[in-house]
Design an enzyme around this catalytic site. Structure first.
Site, PDB file in Angstrom:
ATOM      1  CE  LYS A  66      -9.053   4.254   8.062  1.00 43.99           C
ATOM      2  NZ  LYS A  66     -10.377   4.110   7.546  1.00 43.99           N
ATOM      3  CB  CYS A  67      -5.046  -3.417   3.915  1.00 44.05           C
ATOM      4  SG  CYS A  67      -3.861  -4.438   3.022  1.00 44.05           S
ATOM      5  N   GLY A  68      -4.887  -2.266   0.930  1.00 45.84           N
ATOM      6  CA  GLY A  68      -5.246  -2.495  -0.465  1.00 45.84           C
ATOM      7  C   GLY A  68      -5.908  -3.852  -0.693  1.00 45.84           C
ATOM      8  CG  PHE A  69      -4.027  -7.280   0.013  1.00 45.73           C
ATOM      9  CD1 PHE A  69      -3.953  -7.498  -1.360  1.00 45.73           C
ATOM     10  CD2 PHE A  69      -2.848  -7.179   0.723  1.00 45.73           C
ATOM     11  CE1 PHE A  69      -2.719  -7.613  -1.999  1.00 45.73           C
ATOM     12  CE2 PHE A  69      -1.611  -7.286   0.097  1.00 45.73           C
ATOM     13  CZ  PHE A  69      -1.551  -7.504  -1.264  1.00 45.73           C
ATOM     14  CB  THR A  70      -9.512  -3.865   3.049  1.00 42.86           C
ATOM     15  OG1 THR A  70      -8.379  -3.578   3.866  1.00 42.86           O
ATOM     16  CG2 THR A  70     -10.771  -3.893   3.894  1.00 42.86           C
TER      17      THR A  70
END
Length: 170
Positions: free
Chosen positions: A43-47
């Site tokens: 659930k990360c912006g970098f996922t």
């Protein structure tokens, strides 16, 4: 900091970790392979970009002795909230990951996984021995020693030349 003085191992191959279902995996199984060790989160912006590019790198180099070791971590704004098995299923289903996704670990603090204490002591980053965020990447040579460390904003495909060099293909 304290992590570097408490780490006596000289190679990542000296560690045993847990797979996503809790079974022991001896990292000596990866001797002779180039590894990219990554702390992942769903659930990360970098996922999206990282998982997509990790899958691409793995497809390109898996037959040349390259392996990705993904360690889900929930230490950064609770961005990996589920179980280890859910993190594994997410990576394999949504991003077609064929590389191992291990048991959730802590990468910072007193209870950091021993393998992460080793990685951080081998290649400190901008924050010293701390991991800054999800998708910090460590490139490990065939001998089990850390070659380099890359921050969360470094796209996996941008380190392809380093992977090729470590594989002896450059």
């Amino acid at each position: 900091m304290g992590a570097s003085s408490s780490v006596s191992e000289k190679s990542i191959h000296q560690f045993t970790v847990k797979d996503s279902s809790g079974k022991d995996v001896n990292l000596s199984n990866y001797q002779g392979k180039v590894l990219l060790v990554v702390n992942v989160a769903s659930k990360c912006g970098f996922t999206e970009s990282n998982y997509t590019q990790l899958t691409e790198l793995y497809r390109r180099y898996k037959d040349s002795g390259f392996e990705i070791l993904a360690f889900p971590c929930n230490q950064f704004l609770n961005q990996e909230p589920g179980t280890s098995q859910e993190a594994h299923q997410f990576a394999c289903t949504r991003f077609k990951a064929e590389y191992p996704v291990f048991h959730k670990v802590r990468v910072n603090g007193e209870n950091a996984a021993p393998v992460y204490k080793f990685l951080k002591a081998s290649k400190p980053g901008l924050l010293g021995s701390r991991i800054k965020w999800n998708f910090t990447k460590f490139l490990v040579g065939k001998d089990g020693r850390v070659i380099d460390r890359y921050g969360p904003t470094t796209p996996p495909l941008s380190i392809e030349k380093d992977i090729k060099k470590a594989l002896g293909e450059a």
